[in-house]
Design a protein around this motif. Structure first.
Motif, PDB file in Angstrom:
ATOM      1  N   GLU A  23       0.834  -1.207   0.000  1.00 35.39           N
ATOM      2  CA  GLU A  23       0.000   0.000   0.000  1.00 35.39           C
ATOM      3  C   GLU A  23       0.872   1.262   0.000  1.00 35.39           C
ATOM      4  O   GLU A  23       0.568   2.242  -0.672  1.00 35.39           O
ATOM      5  N   MET A  24       1.981   1.177   0.736  1.00 33.44           N
ATOM      6  CA  MET A  24       2.874   2.354   0.772  1.00 33.44           C
ATOM      7  C   MET A  24       3.487   2.606  -0.596  1.00 33.44           C
ATOM      8  O   MET A  24       3.615   3.745  -1.030  1.00 33.44           O
ATOM      9  N   GLU A  25       3.860   1.531  -1.263  1.00 39.52           N
ATOM     10  CA  GLU A  25       4.442   1.677  -2.600  1.00 39.52           C
ATOM     11  C   GLU A  25       3.444   2.337  -3.544  1.00 39.52           C
ATOM     12  O   GLU A  25       3.773   3.244  -4.296  1.00 39.52           O
ATOM     13  N   ILE A  26       2.198   1.867  -3.466  1.00 39.17           N
ATOM     14  CA  ILE A  26       1.185   2.403  -4.372  1.00 39.17           C
ATOM     15  C   ILE A  26       0.896   3.876  -4.053  1.00 39.17           C
ATOM     16  O   ILE A  26       0.794   4.710  -4.944  1.00 39.17           O
ATOM     17  N   LEU A  27       0.834   4.184  -2.753  1.00 40.31           N
ATOM     18  CA  LEU A  27       0.590   5.586  -2.378  1.00 40.31           C
ATOM     19  C   LEU A  27       1.732   6.491  -2.845  1.00 40.31           C
ATOM     20  O   LEU A  27       1.500   7.585  -3.354  1.00 40.31           O
ATOM     21  N   SER A  28       2.967   6.004  -2.707  1.00 40.55           N
ATOM     22  CA  SER A  28       4.102   6.845  -3.116  1.00 40.55           C
ATOM     23  C   SER A  28       4.077   7.089  -4.617  1.00 40.55           C
ATOM     24  O   SER A  28       4.663   8.051  -5.105  1.00 40.55           O
ATOM     25  N   ALA A  29       3.414   6.186  -5.339  1.00 38.76           N
ATOM     26  CA  ALA A  29       3.342   6.368  -6.795  1.00 38.76           C
ATOM     27  C   ALA A  29       2.294   7.417  -7.160  1.00 38.76           C
ATOM     28  O   ALA A  29       2.008   7.635  -8.332  1.00 38.76           O
ATOM     29  N   ASP A  52      -7.350   3.350  -7.689  1.00 36.14           N
ATOM     30  CA  ASP A  52      -6.767   2.102  -7.248  1.00 36.14           C
ATOM     31  C   ASP A  52      -7.540   1.574  -6.037  1.00 36.14           C
ATOM     32  O   ASP A  52      -7.749   2.300  -5.067  1.00 36.14           O
ATOM     33  N   PRO A  53      -7.943   0.299  -6.095  1.00 40.17           N
ATOM     34  CA  PRO A  53      -8.706  -0.257  -4.977  1.00 40.17           C
ATOM     35  C   PRO A  53      -7.896  -0.243  -3.687  1.00 40.17           C
ATOM     36  O   PRO A  53      -8.465  -0.123  -2.595  1.00 40.17           O
ATOM     37  N   VAL A  54      -6.568  -0.312  -3.818  1.00 43.35           N
ATOM     38  CA  VAL A  54      -5.721  -0.294  -2.621  1.00 43.35           C
ATOM     39  C   VAL A  54      -5.859   1.045  -1.903  1.00 43.35           C
ATOM     40  O   VAL A  54      -5.978   1.115  -0.682  1.00 43.35           O
ATOM     41  N   VAL A  55      -5.872   2.122  -2.699  1.00 45.51           N
ATOM     42  CA  VAL A  55      -6.006   3.453  -2.091  1.00 45.51           C
ATOM     43  C   VAL A  55      -7.377   3.578  -1.422  1.00 45.51           C
ATOM     44  O   VAL A  55      -7.499   4.119  -0.326  1.00 45.51           O
ATOM     45  N   ALA A  56      -8.390   3.028  -2.083  1.00 41.21           N
ATOM     46  CA  ALA A  56      -9.742   3.077  -1.501  1.00 41.21           C
ATOM     47  C   ALA A  56      -9.762   2.338  -0.168  1.00 41.21           C
ATOM     48  O   ALA A  56     -10.412   2.773   0.787  1.00 41.21           O
ATOM     49  N   SER A  57      -9.016   1.239  -0.073  1.00 40.24           N
ATOM     50  CA  SER A  57      -9.060   0.496   1.187  1.00 40.24           C
ATOM     51  C   SER A  57      -8.283   1.227   2.289  1.00 40.24           C
ATOM     52  O   SER A  57      -8.638   1.139   3.463  1.00 40.24           O
ATOM     53  N   VAL A  58      -7.258   1.987   1.900  1.00 40.73           N
ATOM     54  CA  VAL A  58      -6.565   2.805   2.919  1.00 40.73           C
ATOM     55  C   VAL A  58      -7.524   3.892   3.424  1.00 40.73           C
ATOM     56  O   VAL A  58      -7.606   4.167   4.622  1.00 40.73           O
TER      57      VAL A  58
END
Ligand SMILES: O=C(O)CCC(=O)C(=O)O
Ligand SMILES: [Fe+2]
Length: 421
Positions: free
Chosen positions: A265-271, A278-284
């Motif tokens: 999740e951190m990798e995706i956020l830093s991008a 992104d579903p990952v961002v939604a879950s954060v």
């Protein structure tokens, strides 16, 4: 024959112009390289970062180089660092390529900002290199002038006498230097001479907190700070996986939540992805809503920032000014009621988030987030939440901000019975 000579002369002139032009190009190129050598390790606060991405193809101007020099001075003042701490690689492990001209440039900038100790130290760094035979544009006498004048200003009359004498050796008939020398000698007889035992550090509360000084905590207050596993008051998702909650501070209340975000999740956020992409961002986002108990549909998208060496964020309030500029923010969403600041990296040295009014220093810890309310319950901005990001000294700092807005929180964070709260 005369025509031939004239033609030859013209050719020579053109050649000479061409060489001048090439020299200018080379000098520009040298400036670019110098700039990158410095800027690599210097300010990358969000504004500079943005500027850098937009404009990095542009040739650096004098003001950019001045800004970089000022960045070095700022870091030195906050953490009490000598030039050799920065150039010798004792801190970063990488010796810096700063040569005599760059060192002199920092000395000039320091002098202009009346940081005479630093001006003196950088001018002597430059002089040492020149004396070792390193090629430089700056003249030895210019360096001696800076050394003489800056030592006078911070009250080291021994050094001031010494450097004025050196100047006189270069130019024995210089009346001004003679007069200055005799002033220094008089001072030396009448006043104790200062010398640099330790660097003057800034006493500004923000900068002191960055060094770990001036934290306003008492054992009694400390005793009332706890940590716990929180279920967010019975949130079903947190009932299954309670979150580690720590009281970082009491007034204003600042909570830290640990391990709230995974490596991926951190990798995706830093991008720098937007929430919806992104579903990952939604879950954060969902996790933040669960943990804070706040309504997140009106929140801003994540704002990700990276700070390199010297990168900082000056003291500010996250809450926006409601007046006197109506419409300066989205009235429908309301003001920034709360901040969730996620640390996406650890920082080896420096980079704390500090609250100068409250006297708090929060250390970045990867995978954790801190949370505080920016507004009082009456809707006014809480000046106790003024905060800043300290300059990074070693390492790189990555953060993601989530600014939560007022609308939707009416029944989640109610007003109190007292108007001033
Ligand atoms: O860098 C920090 O620790 C604070 C950043 C911050 O306050 C902000 O981005 O609004
Ligand atoms: Fe902030």
């Amino acid at each position: 024959m005369a025509d031939l000579i004239a033609a030859e002369r013209e050719l020579l002139n053109e050649l000479s112009d061409f060489i001048d032009m090439e020299e200018t190009n080379l000098r520009n190129l040298k400036r670019v390289l110098e700039f990158f050598a410095v800027s690599d390790r210097l300010p990358e606060d969000p504004e500079t970062h943005k500027w850098f991405r937009e404009k990095y193809v542009r040739f650096p101007q004098q003001e950019d180089l001045d800004g970089a020099a000022l960045g070095i001075i700022r870091v030195q003042e906050i953490y009490g660092l000598y030039p050799e701490d920065l150039t010798g690689g004792s801190l970063t492990g990488i010796p810096s390529p700063l040569g005599p001209d760059e060192a002199f440039h920092i000395a000039q900038e320091a002098y202009q900002h009346r940081r005479f100790q630093l001006a003196f130290l950088w001018a002597s760094e430059s002089l040492t290199q020149v004396e070792k035979g390193v090629e430089a544009d700056v003249m030895e006498t210019t360096l001696l002038e800076y050394l003489a004048s800056s030592s006078w200003h911070f009250g080291d009359f021994n050094e001031a006498v010494f450097f004025h004498q050196q100047l006189l050796q270069h130019d024995p008939m210089n009346v001004t230097v003679r007069e200055q020398l005799s002033q220094c000698e008089t001072k030396l007889l009448s006043e104790p001479s200062a010398f640099i035992t330790s660097l003057e550090k800034s006493s500004d509360p923000y900068m002191a907190l960055c060094r770990g000084e001036g934290i306003k905590m008492t054992p009694q207050r400390q005793g009332a700070l706890f940590c716990r596993y929180s279920t967010g008051g019975g949130n079903p998702r947190l009932m299954c996986a309670p979150v580690k909650e720590e009281d970082e501070w009491d007034n204003p209340p600042i909570k830290r939540y640990r391990d709230i975000i995974s490596e991926r999740e951190m990798e995706i956020l830093s991008a720098w992805l937007h929430d919806h992409e992104d579903p990952v961002v939604a879950s954060v986002n969902q996790r933040i809503a669960d943990i804070t108990g706040l309504y997140l549909k009106n929140a801003e998208t994540f704002q990700v920032a990276n700070y390199g060496l010297g990168g900082q964020y000056e003291p500010h309030l996250d809450a926006l000014v409601r007046f006197p500029v109506p419409g300066s923010f989205d009235e429908k969403a309301g003001n920034r009621i709360a901040t969730v600041l996620i640390y996406l990296s650890d920082v080896q040295y420096g980079g704390a988030t500090v609250f100068p009014v409250a006297g708090v220093a929060v250390q970045p810890q990867k995978g954790s987030a801190v949370f505080w309310y920016n507004l009082l319950r009456n809707g006014q901005r809480d000046n106790n939440t003024r905060h800043a990001g300290c300059p990074v000294l070693i390492g790189s700092k990555w953060i993601a901000n989530k600014w939560i807005r007022e609308r939707g929180q009416e029944f989640r964070r109610c007003c109190s019975l007292y108007e001033s709260e």
